[in-house]
Each structure stands twice: as C-alpha cells, then as structure tokens.
Design a protein around this motif. Sequence first.
Motif, PDB file in Angstrom:
ATOM      1  N   HIS A 268       0.812  -1.219   0.000  1.00  0.00           N
ATOM      2  CA  HIS A 268       0.000   0.000   0.000  1.00  0.00           C
ATOM      3  C   HIS A 268       0.846   1.269   0.000  1.00  0.00           C
ATOM      4  CE1 HIS A 268      -3.124   2.827   1.278  1.00  0.00           C
ATOM      5  NE2 HIS A 268      -2.316   3.211   2.260  1.00  0.00           N
TER       6      HIS A 268
ATOM      7  N   SER B 234      -3.116   7.448  -1.367  1.00  0.00           N
ATOM      8  CA  SER B 234      -3.546   8.027  -2.633  1.00  0.00           C
ATOM      9  C   SER B 234      -2.602   9.138  -3.085  1.00  0.00           C
ATOM     10  CB  SER B 234      -4.957   8.601  -2.478  1.00  0.00           C
ATOM     11  OG  SER B 234      -5.393   9.150  -3.686  1.00  0.00           O
TER      12      SER B 234
ATOM     13  N   GLU C  17       0.806   6.119  -4.782  1.00  0.00           N
ATOM     14  CA  GLU C  17       0.873   4.816  -5.432  1.00  0.00           C
ATOM     15  C   GLU C  17       1.354   4.988  -6.869  1.00  0.00           C
ATOM     16  OE1 GLU C  17      -1.817   6.619  -5.037  1.00  0.00           O
ATOM     17  OE2 GLU C  17      -3.505   5.933  -6.258  1.00  0.00           O
TER      18      GLU C  17
ATOM     19  N   CYS D 280      -3.031   1.737  -3.899  1.00  0.00           N
ATOM     20  CA  CYS D 280      -3.722   2.316  -2.745  1.00  0.00           C
ATOM     21  C   CYS D 280      -4.840   1.354  -2.354  1.00  0.00           C
ATOM     22  CB  CYS D 280      -4.285   3.688  -3.079  1.00  0.00           C
ATOM     23  SG  CYS D 280      -5.157   4.447  -1.692  1.00  0.00           S
TER      24      CYS D 280
ATOM     25  N   CYS E 208      -7.234   8.257   0.959  1.00  0.00           N
ATOM     26  CA  CYS E 208      -6.957   7.360  -0.157  1.00  0.00           C
ATOM     27  C   CYS E 208      -8.000   7.481  -1.249  1.00  0.00           C
ATOM     28  CB  CYS E 208      -6.896   5.908   0.325  1.00  0.00           C
ATOM     29  SG  CYS E 208      -5.213   5.342   0.449  1.00  0.00           S
TER      30      CYS E 208
END
Length: 156
Positions: free
Chosen positions: A84, A87, A90, A120, A141
């Motif tokens: 992960h 946002s 990624e 994400c 995110c």
Amino acid sequence: MDDSAVQLPALGCLELRSHAQRGRGVFTQQAIAKGTLIHISPVLVFSQAEYSEHGKHTCLDHYTYCWKGGTFALALGLGSMFNHEPSGLENVGFVRDMDQALIKYVALRDIPAGDELCICYGLNVWFDIVSDEVRGDEADCSPPEAADDFLSSIQL
C-alpha cells in the motif's frame, strides 16, 4: 463469468522482494513506462456467506477486494503482493474486470528500475502506514482525478 480465453501477458522484470517495514512486495528490475499493463490476476470470488463465516476470520481477509453483489475476491498471483501507498503516492492502479473475474494492474506513471510497485488499498487500512514518501494527508486514499481519468481510459 465469461468463459472466453484471456491472455495473461507477463513482464519479466518483476520480482518479490522484502521491504524492511512492509514485508514482501513487488519490485521492478527495469523501468516501466506509464500505461504499461503490469499484471493480470485471476480472482477467486467468495460469497457473502463464505466471507462472513470463514474468510474474514483468517489472514485471507487482508488480501481480498470488494466485488460485485457484496461478494469478495482474492487476487491470485502478484495481485495479493502489492503493498500500500496512500492516494497520490501509489505508482500502480488497478481495474476490476468483474465479468472475467480478473484484476488488471497498470503503471500510473513512469516507474524507475528498482522501485517497489504499490497500490492504494483505500481509506480503511488495518495497519500503520509505512511510506517511502511522507505527506501530510496520508490517511486520504480517495483516488486522484488524474489516476481516475487514466484508469477509465484502459480497455478491458
């Protein structure tokens, strides 16, 4: 599910490697250009009952994707190995192909050789976020508009 054959292109530059804080993840040995189809993961779909009675009580819960009709899907192959990033940080996006029971992973930007490939997971992560980059709103995110526009242009 559509029974037609699905091509599964493979990038020969991907590898599983350990990250000091995040554990195993997917890394690239070569640069990957924005828009490159990185991986296609077939999925196993769990009914709501299977998930509620079994799946959510196991470590599989950490690897499932929300699917249509309130079901959940487990990504096979590398799909369950992407770590992960919040946002905007990624470098890989994904598109769920519900009819084919697949998830397609695509480079959101140019990715240099040696980088970890991250997606994400969304707002509700179950762990402390460990990021290679630091940013003030790490808990957000929601997909960035640029990634949304780019991902919506991908032909399934």
